[in-house]
Design a protein around this motif. Structure first.
Motif, PDB file in Angstrom:
ATOM      1  N   ARG A   1       6.384 -13.010  -3.748  1.00  0.00           N
ATOM      2  CA  ARG A   1       5.359 -13.434  -4.705  1.00  0.00           C
ATOM      3  C   ARG A   1       4.654 -12.244  -5.359  1.00  0.00           C
ATOM      4  O   ARG A   1       4.072 -12.379  -6.431  1.00  0.00           O
ATOM      5  N   ALA A   2       4.720 -11.076  -4.706  1.00  0.00           N
ATOM      6  CA  ALA A   2       4.145  -9.862  -5.297  1.00  0.00           C
ATOM      7  C   ALA A   2       5.076  -9.252  -6.335  1.00  0.00           C
ATOM      8  O   ALA A   2       4.666  -8.333  -7.056  1.00  0.00           O
ATOM      9  N   GLY A   3       6.317  -9.766  -6.414  1.00  0.00           N
ATOM     10  CA  GLY A   3       7.256  -9.285  -7.420  1.00  0.00           C
ATOM     11  C   GLY A   3       8.426  -8.498  -6.880  1.00  0.00           C
ATOM     12  O   GLY A   3       9.299  -8.074  -7.651  1.00  0.00           O
ATOM     13  N   LEU A   4       8.480  -8.284  -5.554  1.00  0.00           N
ATOM     14  CA  LEU A   4       9.614  -7.586  -4.978  1.00  0.00           C
ATOM     15  C   LEU A   4      10.804  -8.534  -4.853  1.00  0.00           C
ATOM     16  O   LEU A   4      10.631  -9.760  -4.855  1.00  0.00           O
TER      17      LEU A   4
ATOM     18  N   ALA B   1       0.836  -1.202   0.000  1.00  0.00           N
ATOM     19  CA  ALA B   1       0.000   0.000   0.000  1.00  0.00           C
ATOM     20  C   ALA B   1       0.870   1.251   0.000  1.00  0.00           C
ATOM     21  O   ALA B   1       0.568   2.235  -0.687  1.00  0.00           O
ATOM     22  N   ALA B   2       1.960   1.223   0.777  1.00  0.00           N
ATOM     23  CA  ALA B   2       2.869   2.368   0.815  1.00  0.00           C
ATOM     24  C   ALA B   2       3.558   2.557  -0.536  1.00  0.00           C
ATOM     25  O   ALA B   2       3.705   3.691  -1.016  1.00  0.00           O
ATOM     26  N   LEU B   3       3.987   1.468  -1.158  1.00  0.00           N
ATOM     27  CA  LEU B   3       4.622   1.550  -2.478  1.00  0.00           C
ATOM     28  C   LEU B   3       3.646   2.114  -3.509  1.00  0.00           C
ATOM     29  O   LEU B   3       4.010   2.951  -4.339  1.00  0.00           O
ATOM     30  N   ASP B   4       2.410   1.657  -3.437  1.00  0.00           N
ATOM     31  CA  ASP B   4       1.399   2.127  -4.391  1.00  0.00           C
ATOM     32  C   ASP B   4       1.163   3.631  -4.243  1.00  0.00           C
ATOM     33  O   ASP B   4       1.036   4.349  -5.242  1.00  0.00           O
TER      34      ASP B   4
ATOM     35  N   ALA C   1      21.269  -2.732   4.332  1.00  0.00           N
ATOM     36  CA  ALA C   1      21.023  -3.323   3.020  1.00  0.00           C
ATOM     37  C   ALA C   1      20.585  -2.253   2.024  1.00  0.00           C
ATOM     38  O   ALA C   1      19.876  -1.306   2.369  1.00  0.00           O
ATOM     39  N   ASP C   2      21.032  -2.406   0.788  1.00  0.00           N
ATOM     40  CA  ASP C   2      20.638  -1.492  -0.284  1.00  0.00           C
ATOM     41  C   ASP C   2      19.244  -1.899  -0.734  1.00  0.00           C
ATOM     42  O   ASP C   2      19.070  -2.691  -1.660  1.00  0.00           O
ATOM     43  N   ALA C   3      18.243  -1.369  -0.052  1.00  0.00           N
ATOM     44  CA  ALA C   3      16.860  -1.785  -0.283  1.00  0.00           C
ATOM     45  C   ALA C   3      15.923  -0.614  -0.026  1.00  0.00           C
ATOM     46  O   ALA C   3      16.254   0.311   0.722  1.00  0.00           O
ATOM     47  N   GLU C   4      14.756  -0.681  -0.647  1.00  0.00           N
ATOM     48  CA  GLU C   4      13.751   0.363  -0.433  1.00  0.00           C
ATOM     49  C   GLU C   4      12.929   0.103   0.830  1.00  0.00           C
ATOM     50  O   GLU C   4      12.457   1.038   1.479  1.00  0.00           O
ATOM     51  N   VAL C   5      12.747  -1.174   1.166  1.00  0.00           N
ATOM     52  CA  VAL C   5      11.889  -1.559   2.288  1.00  0.00           C
ATOM     53  C   VAL C   5      12.692  -2.380   3.297  1.00  0.00           C
ATOM     54  O   VAL C   5      13.345  -3.355   2.933  1.00  0.00           O
TER      55      VAL C   5
ATOM     56  N   TYR D   1       6.419  -2.627  -8.087  1.00  0.00           N
ATOM     57  CA  TYR D   1       6.906  -3.741  -7.270  1.00  0.00           C
ATOM     58  C   TYR D   1       8.175  -4.346  -7.866  1.00  0.00           C
ATOM     59  O   TYR D   1       9.122  -4.667  -7.137  1.00  0.00           O
ATOM     60  N   ALA D   2       8.172  -4.519  -9.179  1.00  0.00           N
ATOM     61  CA  ALA D   2       9.348  -5.090  -9.850  1.00  0.00           C
ATOM     62  C   ALA D   2      10.524  -4.130  -9.689  1.00  0.00           C
ATOM     63  O   ALA D   2      10.447  -2.954 -10.041  1.00  0.00           O
TER      64      ALA D   2
END
Length: 393
Positions: free
Chosen positions: A209-212, A177-180, A265-269, A186-187
């Protein structure tokens, strides 16, 4: 909310000298809800904070049109490593000592360090009919409700129990929801998860499974990382009962790093899904993620959250993010959903997305953090719940 809890007590085990705590923050219709955790170093202050959080979680899921009626908030905690040989006997004696509360006003279940199967077995040995028996008088048809919940606990999806998956489904949906809202696809979005137990493992599965891309996971042995993405399903299949991964399944591109490497970690979430107080004012400095999604209870200390917020990192609070597990119990027991995985996931996704959107919109409108917004919403709802249902009756 009340300035102090309705009940706060510490029990000392006569055999080991170890301590256990119970805090009932608030009652609605005479009942409070909140799990029982077991960890070395668990304190009364920690349990009180968790109990207050449960009051908020219940209020945040209040829907006047649903069958599920919010309860009050409570929490139990035992100061012991769940792997210790004394742990199970201690759990039984704690539940035996707390039996009057479990029978009358405190509904409880698994939390950090304990599985529901273990809680159920210890509760039976302690002479309890169920760890949630205090809620039974509030049900329209107790027998049907208990069958429905038992059937739901028997459901498995890809080898993992539905009861273990719904919480992670809620955490994942909160992150999505936050990403949206931010318009981030997601990819290509990357995730780091601390803890591959019940909550962290399920969250990693749903996000993958959502593509992240899950690039980092941490357990008690350290951090496993791969910037190209980890094989989440293989890691989940190689866990022991405490969420520790057998390193024998690692692929050539997977690296073993120190235990705190997941933070940077080099990550968004970033998903802290293991222990309370994992992120403090010092180690928050290495976080580069855009969102910290609190799958665990109280993983970010207040001073760390203030510093993160000041530099543009959004903390999605535990009272919202990980509230799906508790809500699923009551949706099922009260009859809003049946014992079906697809129905449970669909209801969880709808409810969590609506709640996250409500909280983030309130935060934006008020110019506050999501946690402050969630507190404000709960504070608005608690008098409405009390007026409709009463505290004790």
């Amino acid at each position: 909310m009340t300035a102090s809890p309705l009940l706060s007590l510490t029990w000392v085990d006569h055999i080991t000298g170890r301590r256990g705590h119970l805090v009932v923050d608030r009652l609605v219709r005479g009942v409070a809800s909140g799990g029982l955790r077991m960890r070395e170093g668990c304190t009364l202050e920690e349990v009180a904070g968790l109990a207050r959080g449960m009051t908020m979680k219940e209020a945040l899921h209040y829907d006047p049109e649903s069958r599920y009626v919010p309860l009050g908030g409570a929490k139990g905690g035992i100061d012991c490593d769940p792997r210790h040989p004394e742990a199970y006997g201690l759990l039984v004696r704690y539940l035996r000592a707390m039996r009057p509360y479990v029978e009358s006003c405190w509904t409880t279940g698994e939390d950090l360090g304990l599985t529901q199967d273990l809680v159920d077995r210890a509760a039976a040995e302690a002479g309890l009919g169920s760890s949630i028996q205090a809620v039974y008088p509030l049900l329209d048809d107790e027998a049907a409700a208990r069958r429905r919940l038992a059937d739901a606990f028997a459901v498995e999806v890809d080898g993992i129990g539905l009861d273990e998956l719904v919480g992670g489904c809620g955490v994942a949906e909160s992150a999505l929801a936050a990403l949206d809202r931010a318009g981030l696809p997601y990819a290509g979005a990357r995730v780091a998860v601390q803890g591959l137990g019940t909550m962290g493992g399920a969250t990693a599965r749903f996000l993958a499974r959502a593509g992240l891309t899950v690039v980092s996971v941490a357990d008690v042995k350290g951090t496993i990382a791969n910037p190209a993405g980890l094989d989440v399903e293989a890691l989940l299949a190689a866990r022991d009962a405490h969420g520790t991964v057998d390193r024998g399944v690692l692929r050539p591109g997977d690296r073993e790093l120190p235990g705190d490497a997941w933070l940077s970690a080099d990550a968004e979430v970033l998903v802290p899904a293991a222990v309370s107080y994992a992120i403090d004012a010092t180690n928050q400095e290495v976080i580069t993620a855009r969102w910290v999604v609190e799958a665990a209870n109280m993983p970010v200390r207040p001073e760390a959250e203030a510093l993160l917020s000041a530099r543009g990192v959004t903390v999605l609070p535990d009272v919202v993010v990980n509230s799906g597990t508790n809500a699923w119990w009551w949706w099922t027991l009260f009859g809003d959903i049946g014992p079906d995985a697809d129905e449970a996931f669909a209801h969880t996704r709808r409810s969590m997305r609506a709640l996250v959107d409500l909280v983030l919109t309130r935060a934006q409108t008020d110019g506050t953090t999501p946690r402050a917004a969630a507190h404000a919403i709960a504070t608005d709802r608690l008098p409405v719940i009390a007026e409709r249902f009463g505290w004790y009756r």
